[in-house]
Design a protein around this motif. Structure first.
Motif, short mmCIF file in Angstrom:
data_model
loop_
_atom_site.label_atom_id
_atom_site.label_comp_id
_atom_site.label_asym_id
_atom_site.label_seq_id
_atom_site.Cartn_x
_atom_site.Cartn_y
_atom_site.Cartn_z
N VAL A 191 -6.06 -1.03 -5.85
CA VAL A 191 -6.56 0.28 -5.36
C VAL A 191 -8.06 0.63 -6.36
O VAL A 191 -7.70 0.77 -7.51
CB VAL A 191 -5.17 1.40 -5.45
N ASN A 247 -8.02 0.22 -0.94
CA ASN A 247 -7.49 -0.81 -1.54
C ASN A 247 -8.64 -1.82 -1.32
O ASN A 247 -9.24 -2.01 -0.45
CB ASN A 247 -6.19 -1.01 -0.89
N ASN A 257 0.85 -1.18 0.10
CA ASN A 257 -0.13 0.07 0.02
C ASN A 257 0.93 1.29 -0.02
O ASN A 257 1.10 2.02 1.00
CB ASN A 257 -0.82 0.05 1.08
#
Lengths: 114, 116
Positions: free
Chosen positions: B104, B93, A100
């Motif tokens: 995403v 996400n 992420n």
């Protein structure tokens, strides 16, 4: 300078004439993806690649192909473009999507299919 | 399917006022929520992000809040300036079920105009 480079920036083509939009990143990122941006629809993912030779469909893959033969390059191929593929296209890369991290976008390619 | 909703689609504020953009997401497993700013004719760029282990994050005039129970998060811009005029995208996400890689998903965007 860390960057994602797309070419061309602008392209006008005719229906059915195969074209390729190139994308290259110099950050050794594993994850790369292609998006199209249309008014009111935001950024929709076309295809993504998790690493060399690993690609998968995003949300709107119809009419597009991709390849990832090298880590730095992720070209988008339109085998037979149609007018509904007229859009603004962005390539993006990130270090590793599973962690992420920030996505770095290219400058965009504005494609018009007539 | 899983998606991210964003409101409002357009927002006009007077210079110096605050602006708030709200997003909701559907995947309860989402744990990363970035915000991107796209100035006219330019590429989207990350301005702030938040992870699910915190409820709020600030960076100068911008802040993001997260309510995991309600599955919504918001961007707050205080003391707005003309250079804040842009399209703002929220994102979340989607946790990969079969892989270690997340996708995403972006919201549709909010066009913010700051009037001098």
């Amino acid at each position: 300078e860390a960057q994602v480079t797309q070419n061309p920036r602008y392209l006008i083509t005719v229906t059915g004439k195969k074209l390729t939009v190139t994308c290259s990143q110099n950050m050794n990122h594993e994850y790369m993806s292609w998006y199209r941006q249309d008014p009111g629809l935001g950024l929709r993912q076309i295809y993504y690649s998790m690493n060399v030779e690993v690609t998968d469909k995003g949300d709107v893959p119809e009419g597009y192909k991709v390849s990832r033969k090298e880590k730095r390059n992720f070209p988008l191929i339109l085998e037979s473009p149609s007018p509904n593929q007229t859009s603004l296209y962005f390539c993006a890369s990130s270090r590793r999507q599973g962690e992420n991290t920030e996505a770095f976008f290219g400058q965009g390619t504005r494609l018009t299919v007539v | 399917g899983e998606n991210v909703e964003q409101h409002p689609s357009t927002l006009s504020v007077q210079e110096g006022d605050s602006a708030v953009i709200k997003c909701t997401y559907s995947d309860s497993a989402s744990n990363y929520f970035p915000w991107y700013k796209q100035e006219l004719g330019k590429r989207p760029q990350l301005i702030i992000d938040i992870r699910s282990n915190v409820g709020e994050k600030k960076d100068q005039r911008i802040a993001v809040t997260l309510n995991k129970t309600a599955k919504h998060f918001s961007l707050h811009i205080t003391e707005t300036q003309p250079e804040d005029s842009a399209v703002y995208f929220c994102a979340a996400n989607l946790k990969g079920e079969w892989t270690s890689y997340d996708k995403v998903i972006f919201g549709p965007g909010t066009s913010l105009s700051v009037i001098p």
